[in-house]
Design an enzyme around this catalytic site. Structure first.
Site, PDB file in Angstrom:
ATOM      1  N   CYS A   1       8.049 -89.968  -0.026  1.00 15.53           N
ATOM      2  CA  CYS A   1       9.269 -89.166  -0.232  1.00 15.53           C
ATOM      3  C   CYS A   1       9.491 -88.088   0.826  1.00 15.53           C
ATOM      4  O   CYS A   1      10.598 -87.997   1.364  1.00 15.53           O
ATOM      5  CB  CYS A   1       9.340 -88.543  -1.619  1.00 15.53           C
ATOM      6  SG  CYS A   1       8.060 -88.948  -2.765  1.00 15.53           S
TER       7      CYS A   1
ATOM      8  N   ARG B   1      -4.548 -92.808  -1.339  1.00 22.94           N
ATOM      9  CA  ARG B   1      -4.954 -91.858  -2.361  1.00 22.94           C
ATOM     10  C   ARG B   1      -6.433 -92.044  -2.640  1.00 22.94           C
ATOM     11  O   ARG B   1      -6.887 -93.175  -2.765  1.00 22.94           O
ATOM     12  CB  ARG B   1      -4.159 -92.108  -3.650  1.00 22.94           C
ATOM     13  CG  ARG B   1      -2.693 -91.941  -3.418  1.00 22.94           C
ATOM     14  CD  ARG B   1      -1.887 -92.427  -4.585  1.00 22.94           C
ATOM     15  NE  ARG B   1      -0.469 -92.316  -4.259  1.00 22.94           N
ATOM     16  CZ  ARG B   1       0.508 -92.644  -5.074  1.00 22.94           C
ATOM     17  NH1 ARG B   1       0.213 -93.097  -6.276  1.00 22.94           N
ATOM     18  NH2 ARG B   1       1.749 -92.521  -4.706  1.00 22.94           N
TER      19      ARG B   1
ATOM     20  N   GLN C   1       3.941 -99.299  -1.175  1.00 20.97           N
ATOM     21  CA  GLN C   1       5.011 -99.275  -2.170  1.00 20.97           C
ATOM     22  C   GLN C   1       6.253 -99.916  -1.571  1.00 20.97           C
ATOM     23  O   GLN C   1       6.543 -99.716  -0.399  1.00 20.97           O
ATOM     24  CB  GLN C   1       5.341 -97.822  -2.529  1.00 20.97           C
ATOM     25  CG  GLN C   1       4.170 -97.074  -3.137  1.00 20.97           C
ATOM     26  CD  GLN C   1       4.529 -95.617  -3.352  1.00 20.97           C
ATOM     27  OE1 GLN C   1       5.063 -94.949  -2.473  1.00 20.97           O
ATOM     28  NE2 GLN C   1       4.227 -95.110  -4.538  1.00 20.97           N
TER      29      GLN C   1
ATOM     30  N   ASP D   1       9.129 -98.953  -1.487  1.00 23.03           N
ATOM     31  CA  ASP D   1       9.690 -97.658  -1.837  1.00 23.03           C
ATOM     32  C   ASP D   1      11.107 -97.489  -1.289  1.00 23.03           C
ATOM     33  O   ASP D   1      11.469 -98.106  -0.286  1.00 23.03           O
ATOM     34  CB  ASP D   1       8.803 -96.564  -1.228  1.00 23.03           C
ATOM     35  CG  ASP D   1       8.851 -95.277  -2.023  1.00 23.03           C
ATOM     36  OD1 ASP D   1       9.577 -95.240  -3.027  1.00 23.03           O
ATOM     37  OD2 ASP D   1       8.152 -94.331  -1.639  1.00 23.03           O
TER      38      ASP D   1
ATOM     39  N   HIS E   1      14.347 -94.186  -1.381  1.00 28.27           N
ATOM     40  CA  HIS E   1      14.873 -92.948  -1.943  1.00 28.27           C
ATOM     41  C   HIS E   1      16.370 -92.927  -1.768  1.00 28.27           C
ATOM     42  O   HIS E   1      16.869 -93.204  -0.681  1.00 28.27           O
ATOM     43  CB  HIS E   1      14.192 -91.743  -1.283  1.00 28.27           C
ATOM     44  CG  HIS E   1      12.740 -91.696  -1.595  1.00 28.27           C
ATOM     45  ND1 HIS E   1      11.797 -92.298  -0.797  1.00 28.27           N
ATOM     46  CD2 HIS E   1      12.069 -91.192  -2.665  1.00 28.27           C
ATOM     47  CE1 HIS E   1      10.606 -92.140  -1.344  1.00 28.27           C
ATOM     48  NE2 HIS E   1      10.739 -91.483  -2.482  1.00 28.27           N
TER      49      HIS E   1
ATOM     50  N   LYS F   1      10.823 -90.276 -15.428  1.00 27.29           N
ATOM     51  CA  LYS F   1      10.958 -91.605 -14.836  1.00 27.29           C
ATOM     52  C   LYS F   1      11.049 -92.690 -15.902  1.00 27.29           C
ATOM     53  O   LYS F   1      10.669 -92.477 -17.053  1.00 27.29           O
ATOM     54  CB  LYS F   1       9.793 -91.884 -13.896  1.00 27.29           C
ATOM     55  CG  LYS F   1       8.443 -91.559 -14.477  1.00 27.29           C
ATOM     56  CD  LYS F   1       7.340 -91.687 -13.431  1.00 27.29           C
ATOM     57  CE  LYS F   1       5.998 -91.561 -14.092  1.00 27.29           C
ATOM     58  NZ  LYS F   1       4.950 -92.388 -13.524  1.00 27.29           N
TER      59      LYS F   1
ATOM     60  N   HIS G   1      13.984 -91.811  -6.885  1.00 23.51           N
ATOM     61  CA  HIS G   1      12.842 -92.508  -6.268  1.00 23.51           C
ATOM     62  C   HIS G   1      12.726 -93.832  -7.013  1.00 23.51           C
ATOM     63  O   HIS G   1      12.804 -93.833  -8.233  1.00 23.51           O
ATOM     64  CB  HIS G   1      11.526 -91.771  -6.490  1.00 23.51           C
ATOM     65  CG  HIS G   1      11.504 -90.333  -6.089  1.00 23.51           C
ATOM     66  ND1 HIS G   1      10.581 -89.832  -5.220  1.00 23.51           N
ATOM     67  CD2 HIS G   1      12.270 -89.276  -6.453  1.00 23.51           C
ATOM     68  CE1 HIS G   1      10.764 -88.520  -5.076  1.00 23.51           C
ATOM     69  NE2 HIS G   1      11.783 -88.157  -5.814  1.00 23.51           N
TER      70      HIS G   1
END
Length: 737
Positions: free
Chosen positions: A408, A437, A455, A457, A459, A543, A589
RNA sequence: GCUGCUGUAGCUCAGUGGUAGAGCGCGUCCUUGGUAAGGACGAGGUCCUGGGUUCAAAUCCCAGCAGCAGCUCCA
């Protein structure tokens, strides 16, 4: 007299103190023996207590009664709860000084948490099971005892059950009256219900022993949790054990190795996935698929680096909130880690959570000097705040990078890289972003929980007006994506903030309330079934999560769509509105797959390794009957490859029987058997993995067309159903007491 | 991270305080075959790593690492 309404609607009269068992006896002795519990006025209750007591209806009202026999699935839960008591009793007989914690049922059996210094091991299971069987043979009745709070506390105190006392005083503080169940000389705080006597528990087996924490808090005392299962017959128990074994065979770690999809090497590091060619093919196919969908929906691809400055993650909040679960920062100066440590110690000292002595301080100053950081400005006699400030200034002049834990902030910078007009919104930035992580060792699990993950991902930066529509469209995208691989047994979860512990989140109450209300509205308007979970939100917003189960029934989060008013605030994002004034955008997200690792892992188990044609790493295998057909087989392979298929030819010296078997076990969707006949006619004999008995002799062109059609349609012809998966948490009890 | 269990050939696993085993896979040769295993021979092991006990440790003990199950955590 007591009036009882039976399921057929008839009302009968019985003496006042009659129990469900007594009523059953009037119908027949066998029914009475099979009766394990009763449904009275809709509640499952003890069958051996007077009906008057278990119904909360006004006197004189006919009591609706249904007998629950071992044919009723609810009886299984009641019986397992009784089995948990029997196990606890057995453990107390075998070990002195057992502290009892909680002992509820689960979807598959039951467990009991014990506070016990002696370590129980699996070698002790036969002894414990023996003892349980003795209790079952004795068949002493379960008896309910109602008590006041004070009596209950005294009773638990007399029994030296400290955890129970604590629980009554804290967790059950609002209960004025509590119930106990006695079984012979074993007494346990319990809300019930139970089966009439221990003899009703038939087939039992201890499953495993593991650690757990008192009240689920890792700061609390660690207990020993003993898991068991119980069934109404040995046959059911055997079937269950067999189902578990079957389920384990489809474990993605087992299949991943067998089918050569991925590997995790100790040399590279735990939780770091090496995608082997076949697994990588599946992933690449999935990525291509979703990329096309995103283009249709107006997303634009972006790329961002794998690291970013720590300051950026301090602004976003990721660094302070998740430092423990991140790989250590990369410091540009040798003294960086030292100063970082130093600041933390000063802060802990300030908060009073750690001692930081003058001596420690001098040593650090000396060390920093040795490492080339003079720190001449350091106010040795100044305040702690002044010291921290000086170190922070030094730190900010150095390079400090973080292996990115989230995409993000990078995407936020892209949004902020130019001035935005409301006409440009929504801006949708998409990236297969790899993040790192440092998950705790005990949490790692194959592809499902890893330390490096990608991900899918994106945004979205919206005006407030656009949020609902975009959120809905995104939820539909997730549903579509899951549907395209035949995944339909998922659960939608609305993950909200923990209203009792707001310190875990950033932002204002107002923003949170707005975000949560929006999500609830959107989900309700879409008419989807969803469950609400407090405390499951991200630190920046609520979420919607898509939860699926793995081969042994554990639940994992796949896709997620998150609403965020907070990061735009923290990064001061803006767009120019129609009023020619700056406004704050709202972020969504979202990651339909979640991570490529976890999604692929779940998919392997979902298909039990047998991927549909469009995803299969090896789609087609050519099987020449003999050497005479080698040249023709090569030409068939070449033509399929040119038509876009992932195809190989089995040139081993095996007989065709063995080649078929190998291909079948390798879960290859289509085999093309070619011999002299096929070579002469330029055809192939198509053997379908799923319908081996319906073979077709097609020309090469026809075969290509047929398979192309199936792949293009992304047809899912088979999902490996698991009996085991059908178990759910419906039978699980809360740890209320 | 915590508790428990496990770590032997590429894979699945047996095994014993005294020179390392099976099946599958792999390699070579024979076999050229029509839909779930054709045959013969062969290669392959720091028994997770490091300490300790012992005449002797892959085996027993301790520590570490990794995996598994559960708990806790999960942006």
């Amino acid at each position: 007299m007591l009036q009882v309404q039976l399921p057929d609607g008839s009302v009968k009269e019985y003496p006042d103190n009659y129990t469900a068992i007594d009523v059953a006896k009037t119908i027949g002795e066998r029914l009475a023996n099979a009766t394990l519990a009763a449904e009275v006025n809709g509640n499952v209750v003890d069958a051996m207590r007077p009906l008057e007591q278990v119904s909360n209806l006004p006197a004189g009202t006919p009591i609706p009664l249904k007998l629950i026999t071992n044919k009723d699935p609810r009886a299984l839960g009641v019986m397992r709860h009784s089995a948990a008591h029997i196990m606890a009793r057995a453990v107390m007989r075998l070990y002195p000084g057992v502290g009892l914690a909680f002992g509820p049922t689960t979807g598959h059996g039951f467990y009991y948490d014990f506070d016990l210094d002696t370590k129980i091991s699996e070698d002790d299971f036969p002894r414990i099971e023996e003892e349980m069987k003795k209790i079952i043979v004795d068949a002493e009745p379960f008896e309910r005892i109602q008590s006041t709070r004070d009596e209950a506390i005294k009773l638990c105190g007399d029994l030296n059950q400290k955890l129970k006392v604590e629980h009554i005083q804290t967790g059950l503080a609002d209960h004025s009256s509590l119930s106990f169940y006695r079984q012979g000389n074993f007494l346990d705080l319990c809300r019930g219900p139970h089966v009439p006597d221990a003899g009703r528990v038939t087939a039992i087996k201890l499953i495993s022993i593991a650690g757990s924490y008192w009240k689920g808090d890792a700061n609390n005392k660690q207990l020993q949790r003993l898991y068991g299962t119980a069934w109404f017959s040995q046959k059911d128990l055997d079937e269950y054990i067999q189902q578990v074994d079957e389920a384990k065979k489809r474990d993605h770690r087992v299949l991943g190795k067998q089918l050569g999809l991925f590997t995790i090497s100790q040399e590279v590091g735990p939780g770091l996935v090496l995608w082997l060619p076949k697994g990588a093919t599946i992933r690449a196919t999935l990525e291509e698929f979703i990329k096309k969908e995103l283009l249709k929906l107006g997303y634009t691809p972006v790329y961002s680096p794998h690291i970013g400055r720590v300051e950026m993650y301090e602004t976003s909040g990721h660094f302070p909130y998740y430092r423990d679960a991140q790989f250590s920062p990369i410091f540009g100066h040798d003294a960086g880690a030292l100063v970082d440590f130093w600041i933390r110690k000063l802060r802990e000292h300030k908060e009073g959570t750690a001692v930081f002595s003058l001596d420690d301080e001098n040593k650090l100053l000396e060390s920093a000097k040795v490492m080339g950081a003079a720190l001449t400005e350091y106010p040795k006699t100044g305040s702690v705040d002044a010291k921290i400030e000086t170190l922070r200034v030094w730190e900010k002049n150095q390079e400090r990078y973080l292996l990115k834990p989230m995409n993000c902030p990078h995407h936020v910078q892209m949004y902020a890289s130019q001035q935005r007009s409301y006409r440009d919104l929504p801006v949708k930035l998409a990236e297969f972003g790899t993040v790192y992580r440092h998950e705790k060792t005990g949490e790692l699990n194959g592809l499902l929980r890893v330390r490096g993950l990608t991900q899918d991902d994106a945004h979205m930066f919206c005006t407030p007006d656009q949020v609902e529509e975009e959120f809905k469209a995104t939820l539909n995208l997730v549903k579509f994506v899951l549907g395209s691989v035949g995944l339909d047994d998922y659960r939608v979860q609305l993950s909200l903030r923990d209203s009792k512990n707001k310190s875990k989140y950033v932002g204002t109450d107002e923003n949170w309330d707005k975000a949560e209300a929006t999500l609830r509205k959107v989900l309700t308007e879409m008419g989807w079934a969803f469950t609400t979970m407090e405390g499951e939100a991200a630190f920046y917003g609520p979420k919607t999560d898509f939860m699926v189960r793995d081969c042994i029934g554990r639940e994992w989060q796949l896709g997620t769509v998150q609403l965020d008013f907070n990061l735009p605030e923290r990064f001061k994002l803006e767009y120019i509105g129609a009023d020619n004034k700056p406004h704050r955008p709202v972020m969504i997200h979202r990651a339909p797959f979640g991570s490529m690792e976890r999604f692929t892992g779940v998919l392997i188990e979902h298909f039990a390794g047998a991927f549909p044609l469009w995803l299969a790493p090896e789609q087609v295998r050519v099987l020449p009957i003999s050497e005479k057909a080698y040249d023709y087989a090569a030409s068939v392979e070449r033509r399929f490859r040119e038509a876009g298929f992932r195809v190989t030819t089995d040139f081993t010296s095996n007989r065709v029987n063995a080649k078929v078997r190998d291909a079948q076990l390798a879960l290859i969707p289509y085999m093309l058997v070619v011999g002299e006949k096929e070579a002469a006619a330029d055809t192939v004999t198509v053997r379908d993995r799923l319908e081996a008995d319906k073979q077709l002799n097609l020309s090469v062109a026809e075969a290509i067309a047929k398979l192309q059609e199936e792949a293009a349609a992304r047809r899912v012809r088979q999902v490996a159903k698991s009996n085991f998966r059908s178990f759910d948490s419906a039978g699980e009890e809360e740890n209320e007491y």
